[in-house]
Motif scaffolding. Structure first.
Motif, short mmCIF file in Angstrom:
data_model
loop_
_atom_site.label_atom_id
_atom_site.label_comp_id
_atom_site.label_asym_id
_atom_site.label_seq_id
_atom_site.Cartn_x
_atom_site.Cartn_y
_atom_site.Cartn_z
N LYS A 1 0.88 -1.17 0.00
CA LYS A 1 0.00 0.00 0.00
C LYS A 1 0.91 1.22 0.00
O LYS A 1 1.59 1.49 0.99
CB LYS A 1 -0.90 0.00 1.22
N TYR A 2 0.93 1.93 -1.11
CA TYR A 2 1.92 3.00 -1.24
C TYR A 2 1.65 4.17 -0.30
O TYR A 2 2.58 4.85 0.10
CB TYR A 2 2.12 3.44 -2.68
N ALA A 3 0.43 4.41 0.11
CA ALA A 3 0.16 5.50 1.07
C ALA A 3 0.83 5.18 2.41
O ALA A 3 1.44 6.06 3.03
CB ALA A 3 -1.34 5.70 1.26
N ASP A 4 0.74 3.92 2.84
CA ASP A 4 1.40 3.50 4.09
C ASP A 4 2.91 3.58 3.95
O ASP A 4 3.62 4.03 4.85
CB ASP A 4 1.01 2.08 4.46
N PHE A 5 3.42 3.15 2.78
CA PHE A 5 4.85 3.18 2.53
C PHE A 5 5.39 4.61 2.61
O PHE A 5 6.38 4.88 3.28
CB PHE A 5 5.16 2.56 1.17
N VAL A 6 4.70 5.55 1.95
CA VAL A 6 5.14 6.96 1.96
C VAL A 6 5.09 7.51 3.37
O VAL A 6 6.00 8.21 3.81
CB VAL A 6 4.27 7.80 0.99
N ARG A 7 4.04 7.21 4.12
CA ARG A 7 3.91 7.70 5.50
C ARG A 7 5.07 7.22 6.36
O ARG A 7 5.68 7.99 7.11
CB ARG A 7 2.58 7.24 6.09
N ILE A 8 5.44 5.95 6.21
CA ILE A 8 6.53 5.38 7.01
C ILE A 8 7.88 5.95 6.58
O ILE A 8 8.69 6.36 7.41
CB ILE A 8 6.53 3.84 6.90
N VAL A 9 8.12 6.00 5.28
CA VAL A 9 9.42 6.44 4.78
C VAL A 9 9.64 7.94 5.02
O VAL A 9 10.77 8.37 5.28
CB VAL A 9 9.55 6.11 3.27
N CYS A 10 8.59 8.72 4.99
CA CYS A 10 8.72 10.17 5.16
C CYS A 10 8.55 10.64 6.61
O CYS A 10 8.62 11.84 6.87
CB CYS A 10 7.72 10.90 4.27
N ALA A 11 8.33 9.71 7.52
CA ALA A 11 8.19 10.10 8.92
C ALA A 11 9.49 10.68 9.42
O ALA A 11 10.58 10.21 9.05
CB ALA A 11 7.80 8.88 9.76
N PRO A 12 9.42 11.74 10.25
CA PRO A 12 10.66 12.32 10.76
C PRO A 12 11.41 11.33 11.63
O PRO A 12 10.80 10.51 12.33
CB PRO A 12 10.19 13.53 11.57
N ILE A 13 12.71 11.40 11.56
CA ILE A 13 13.56 10.54 12.38
C ILE A 13 13.66 11.17 13.76
O ILE A 13 13.99 12.35 13.89
CB ILE A 13 14.97 10.40 11.76
#
Length: 152
Positions: free
Chosen positions: A136-148
């Motif tokens: 699910k690309y929306a979930d993928f983007v949310r996880i990958v773009c989350a601040p560290i």
């Protein structure tokens, strides 16, 4: 502005700023501002750069630069842009992409990632190692773009 950025980010901004600001630690040209912001991964347009420099009276100190970076971060919505790119490549509108295709994109386009880096991203995003799985690309983007998180 320090409250909006991690200390590590400010150090990186400072190093890039003073390395490229040629006029006594001040930015005075669009070329300097463009080079510095793009070196830091931003993608401002020329009208935005002109506006930023004009707002600061044609010269910019490091403190002014932090203000500009903060306002630009507020404007630039990278997760939304990435999500739109996925949506445009999803004619069926299912909201998913095959894991195999996502792996190919990450390893072959833009800043090409090594297979090891792609595998690490997949692990962090809890994506199945099964090449036939869909992501699910929306979930993928949310996880990958989350601040560290900054644990300093």
């Amino acid at each position: 502005m320090a409250r909006f950025f991690r200390e590590q980010d400010i150090d990186e901004f400072r190093e890039c700023f003073y390395l490229n600001a040629r006029n006594g630690g001040m930015i005075r040209t669009l070329d300097e501002l463009s080079l510095i912001m793009r070196s830091l991964g931003e993608s401002p347009t020329m009208p935005e750069l002109k506006k930023y420099l004009q707002e600061k009276g044609g010269k910019m100190s490091f403190a002014d630069f932090l203000d500009v970076m903060h306002s630009h971060h507020q404007k630039e919505k990278i997760p939304d842009e990435i999500l739109e790119a996925f949506k445009s490549a999803d004619p069926s509108g299912k909201g998913t992409i095959p894991a195999k295709e996502l792996k190919h994109i990450l390893g072959r386009w833009g800043e090409k990632l090594s297979p090891r880096e792609v595998d690490q991203i997949f692990r962090e995003a809890n994506i199945s190692a099964n090449p036939n799985a869909n992501v699910k690309y929306a979930d993928f983007v949310r996880i990958v773009c989350a601040p560290i998180p900054d644990y300093y």
